[in-house]
Design an enzyme around this catalytic site. Structure first.
Site, PDB file in Angstrom:
ATOM      1  N   ARG A   1     -13.417  90.958  32.680  1.00  0.00           N
ATOM      2  CA  ARG A   1     -12.351  90.793  31.665  1.00  0.00           C
ATOM      3  C   ARG A   1     -12.362  89.370  31.094  1.00  0.00           C
ATOM      4  O   ARG A   1     -11.928  89.126  29.974  1.00  0.00           O
ATOM      5  CB  ARG A   1     -10.972  91.154  32.239  1.00  0.00           C
TER       6      ARG A   1
ATOM      7  N   TYR B   1      -6.309  99.252   6.591  1.00  0.00           N
ATOM      8  CA  TYR B   1      -6.595 100.381   7.481  1.00  0.00           C
ATOM      9  C   TYR B   1      -5.255 100.834   8.109  1.00  0.00           C
ATOM     10  O   TYR B   1      -4.411 100.011   8.466  1.00  0.00           O
ATOM     11  CB  TYR B   1      -7.605  99.940   8.548  1.00  0.00           C
TER      12      TYR B   1
ATOM     13  N   ASP C   1     -10.725  90.761   7.533  1.00  0.00           N
ATOM     14  CA  ASP C   1     -11.380  91.892   8.186  1.00  0.00           C
ATOM     15  C   ASP C   1     -12.648  92.192   7.394  1.00  0.00           C
ATOM     16  O   ASP C   1     -12.586  92.641   6.255  1.00  0.00           O
ATOM     17  CB  ASP C   1     -10.419  93.092   8.207  1.00  0.00           C
TER      18      ASP C   1
ATOM     19  N   LYS D   1     -18.075 100.355  13.583  1.00  0.00           N
ATOM     20  CA  LYS D   1     -18.627 100.813  12.308  1.00  0.00           C
ATOM     21  C   LYS D   1     -20.070 100.310  12.157  1.00  0.00           C
ATOM     22  O   LYS D   1     -20.892 100.605  12.968  1.00  0.00           O
ATOM     23  CB  LYS D   1     -17.698 100.353  11.181  1.00  0.00           C
TER      24      LYS D   1
HETATM   25  N1  PLP Z   1     -10.451  97.528  10.398  1.00  0.00           N
HETATM   26  C1  PLP Z   1     -10.932  98.428   9.526  1.00  0.00           C
HETATM   27  C2  PLP Z   1     -11.226  98.010   8.110  1.00  0.00           C
HETATM   28  C3  PLP Z   1     -11.136  99.754   9.915  1.00  0.00           C
HETATM   29  O1  PLP Z   1     -11.608 100.645   9.034  1.00  0.00           O
HETATM   30  C4  PLP Z   1     -10.813 100.132  11.259  1.00  0.00           C
HETATM   31  C5  PLP Z   1     -10.995 101.510  11.729  1.00  0.00           C
HETATM   32  O2  PLP Z   1     -11.313 102.400  10.974  1.00  0.00           O
HETATM   33  C6  PLP Z   1     -10.301  99.157  12.124  1.00  0.00           C
HETATM   34  C7  PLP Z   1     -10.142  97.861  11.673  1.00  0.00           C
HETATM   35  C8  PLP Z   1      -9.946  99.502  13.534  1.00  0.00           C
HETATM   36  O3  PLP Z   1     -11.108  99.626  14.288  1.00  0.00           O
HETATM   37  P1  PLP Z   1     -11.237 100.528  15.620  1.00  0.00           P
HETATM   38  O4  PLP Z   1     -11.122 101.946  15.184  1.00  0.00           O
HETATM   39  O5  PLP Z   1     -12.585 100.161  16.141  1.00  0.00           O
HETATM   40  O6  PLP Z   1     -10.133 100.131  16.529  1.00  0.00           O
END
Ligand code: PLP
Length: 393
Positions: A57, A110, A182, A207
């Site tokens: 961790r 998101y 992001d 992703k």
């Molecule tokens: N940020 C974006 C732009 C996303 O599209 C997503 C998920 O689709 C996330 C963050 C969250 O990621 P996770 O699903 O790996 O927790």
């Protein structure tokens, strides 16, 4: 600073695999804990007086390899790998904001990032404003005396609006705000937020970074000071750290990131152009199209438009559902950045944490369909869309 092109850095991280048997691929340290030679060594590691691992961790060599590689790709000093992309988003916010602080966020995000900001942060006394960041006047007006952080997705999931990172970096510096971007949709290969003075860059590594649909994970990149704080507070004590096995898989996926992104982008461009001329489509949201307001940023802030397209069909919501159900090759699934082309309906799926009113304010219409263009032959993707259009005609 590496002397190699960023595409090469995806394959060769800053550290050569240091395995006693000479393994080409760094081994997976699938261990929860690390033993000490004696009590004094354990105490010295806990006190930070001796380098070395303690407990997964808090750190693990496989995780470190991933963190160092992604930090280098983002041009940052350090990175922290997390259990999910939401782990990265929440760690980057909770490590820095306290009761009474104000967060400025883009009006569309998101769905779970939106839910975290809109529904959870206020419970801890953190004020949040959602702003259309394509409107500079509105953005400037949102800055308050207690503003501490500005959080941006660009392109925004799922509206594909592009935000001017130079403006965000400049406003953040001027008003002493911590800036967070992001960068999931474009990856460090297509967009370098650090160039604009952005402090913290987050990813859903689920992703493109991993790219094979078999891991959920996240990354936060920034200065050594910021990343150390994140690791020593929210990650250590709340605990959304990555599993070494997932870190190992992402390290593997990263080796092909550059060629995958090339194919995602070239195929998405062809699919977007096909959709734009289709008589059954009313609107396509893809910055690679000249008709998209974000197109001005291509070749400047963003090297290419990425692999995600949103579009609206002419006709009823029911026809939209029928269209999705008609897919034979494209898979009905959330997520993006995988080898498979994925199709989904944000209003009822990824962005369902928004209320109907919140969705309208964010510009996410009920008819919007999101397509993550995969690595299949693009003619097969277009043929699949064509047969689905024929079915609903
Ligand atoms: N940020 C974006 C732009 C996303 O599209 C997503 C998920 O689709 C996330 C963050 C969250 O990621 P996770 O699903 O790996 O927790």
């Amino acid at each position: 600073m590496s002397k190699h092109h960023i595409n090469t850095q995806c394959i060769h991280g800053p550290q050569k695999a240091n395995d006693p048997h000479g393994a080409l691929t760094a081994p997976l340290y699938q261990t929860s804990t690390f033993h000490f030679e004696n009590a004094a060594q354990g105490a010295a590691r806990f006190a930070g007086e001796e380098p070395g691992y303690i407990y997964t961790r808090l750190g693990n060599p496989t995780t470190t390899e991933l963190e160092q590689k992604v930090a280098q790709l983002e041009g940052c000093e350090a990175a922290a790998a997390t259990a999910t992309g939401m782990g990265a988003v929440s760690a980057s916010v909770l490590s820095f904001l306290s009761q009474g602080d104000h967060l400025i966020a883009s009006n569309a995000l998101y769905g779970c990032t939106f839910a975290f900001f809109a529904h959870m942060l206020p419970r801890w006394g953190i004020e949040v404003s959602f702003v259309d960041m394509t409107d500079e006047t509105a953005l400037r007006a949102a800055i308050q005396a207690n503003s501490k952080m500005i959080f941006v997705e660009t392109p925004i999931n799922p509206t594909m609006d592009v935000i001017d990172l130079a403006l965000i970096g400049q406003l953040a510096q001027q008003h002493n705000l911590l800036s967070v971007v992001d960068n999931t949709f474009l990856t460090p290969l297509l967009q370098a937020p650090k160039q604009y003075g952005i402090d913290i860059i987050v990813h859903s590594a689920t992703k493109y970074l991993n790219g094979h649909g078999d891991v959920v994970a996240g990354l936060v990149c920034g200065s050594l000071e910021h990343i150390t704080l994140i690791k020593m507070t929210v990650l250590k004590d709340i605990g959304a750290t990555i599993s070494p096995h997932d870190a190992w898989l992402i390290n593997r996926g990263l080796k092909t990131l550059a060629i995958r992104m090339e194919r995602h982008c070239s195929s998405a461009q062809i699919v977007a152009e096909y959709l734009e001329q289709h008589p059954q489509v009313s609107k396509v949201y893809y910055p690679g199209l000249k008709s998209h307001p974000g197109h001005q940023y291509i070749g400047k802030q963003m090297q290419a438009a990425g692999g995600v397209i949103a579009f609206e069909l002419k006709g009823s919501l029911q026809q939209g559902a029928q269209f999705i159900d008609s897919m034979q090759l494209c898979t009905i699934a959330v997520s993006l950045g995988d080898a498979e082309t994925l199709i989904q309906h944000p209003a009822s799926m990824t962005h369902s944490p928004y209320s109907a009113e919140e969705r309208i304010a964010a510009g996410i219409s009920d008819g919007l369909i999101r397509l993550s263009v995969g690595l299949e032959d693009v003619n097969d993707i277009v043929a699949d869309l064509t047969q689905a259009f024929t079915r609903i005609a």
